[in-house]
Design an enzyme around this catalytic site. Sequence first.
Site, mmCIF file in Angstrom:
data_model
loop_
_atom_site.group_PDB
_atom_site.id
_atom_site.type_symbol
_atom_site.label_atom_id
_atom_site.label_comp_id
_atom_site.label_asym_id
_atom_site.label_seq_id
_atom_site.Cartn_x
_atom_site.Cartn_y
_atom_site.Cartn_z
ATOM 1 N N GLU A 15 0.847 -1.196 0.000
ATOM 2 C CA GLU A 15 0.000 0.000 0.000
ATOM 3 C C GLU A 15 0.880 1.243 0.000
ATOM 4 O OE1 GLU A 15 -2.865 2.603 2.738
ATOM 5 O OE2 GLU A 15 -3.395 0.473 2.798
ATOM 6 N N HIS A 17 1.435 5.060 -2.165
ATOM 7 C CA HIS A 17 0.533 5.913 -2.930
ATOM 8 C C HIS A 17 1.219 6.963 -3.802
ATOM 9 C CE1 HIS A 17 -2.677 3.986 -0.883
ATOM 10 N NE2 HIS A 17 -2.305 4.417 0.297
ATOM 11 N N HIS A 170 -9.436 0.366 -0.182
ATOM 12 C CA HIS A 170 -8.753 1.369 0.638
ATOM 13 C C HIS A 170 -9.788 2.301 1.260
ATOM 14 C CE1 HIS A 170 -6.413 4.930 1.714
ATOM 15 N NE2 HIS A 170 -5.341 4.152 1.691
ATOM 16 N N ASP A 294 2.366 2.567 3.595
ATOM 17 C CA ASP A 294 1.539 3.767 3.407
ATOM 18 C C ASP A 294 2.395 4.974 3.014
ATOM 19 O OD1 ASP A 294 -0.937 4.973 3.208
ATOM 20 O OD2 ASP A 294 -1.013 5.583 5.300
#
Length: 338
Positions: A15, A17, A170, A294
């Site tokens: 995960e 981004h 998400h 993240d």
Amino acid sequence: MTDDVARVHRVIGVEEHAWTADLRDALLTFADDDTVNLLSSRQPTDHRLREVGEERLARMDAAGVDVEVLSITTPGTQPLDASEAVPLARDANDFLAEAVRAHPDRFAAFATLPTPEPRAAARELERCVQELGMVGAQLVPLTRDRYLDHDSFRPVFEAAAGLGVPLYIHPGQPLKAVRDAGYGGFDDWTNLNLGTGGWGWHADAGLAALRLILAGTFDRHPDLQIILGRWGEMLVPFADRADLLSEENLTLQRRVIDYITGNVHVTAGGVLSHRMLAAAIDVLGPDRVMFGDDDPYRGMKGRFGGEGGALEFVETAPMSAEDRQKLGHLNAERLLGL
């Protein structure tokens, strides 16, 4: 942990981004999403989301992350009108694909999908997997006021099942009425955090996954897999209680807990907690847990922040040496075909 047996061979962050400047501008103009307005669009986060080159690679190296599976940050193109969402999703996916082409040994990617036009979203998923080599897609729970289990989104799940790729659910901003009633009443910053990363995001993402189960999604597509961050977004830790929904349910083919243990995988999603990892393993077993940092939001903070923090988290996890390899990279490699 210096012996060869304990050493984790590599770490894959599932995960992580990014976004494009055009998508950012459209979200700021049309979406009225507080996580965009007050969090993602601020410097230095905006710059770090748009940068998928040397600076990101340096952050990965410092943390001990070998591969990032890139995804467009929440809320993707889902709050936009279809006329905006379809081309912006395509452009964003092309941006991710170019990053993967530039560094194929360091990046993979999930597609972002224009769910305001579900059939276009299904076609975009097919393009991204078949032509761009993406490993699945990331979705947020809501498209305007519709959760992902709404009948209109069935083409997306049919496409994912047909392609054999997972969907990452998400968190996204809960409905405004829910935010006002359940997450308001404090100062603006507390309201924002209570309704997003402090609680509301995760309750809503877990609810979205549970609704998919109750809507029969995995009866129609028994092999379809979804991924949840934060060790299961409240659904996995609460699996035994959620299984009460199985009682006298005449529509589902299995018990709710069987869908959770058979169709759900989880990542850390930036919550580097061995206690929460252990709880997820207790429900799902060691074959359904993956790392995720993240990036760029977590900022390498806390006990496992700084130099080598990601690798340290995996290598000190309270599990066998073999299962640490699963957490670090083997499970992601198997699920995503990396």
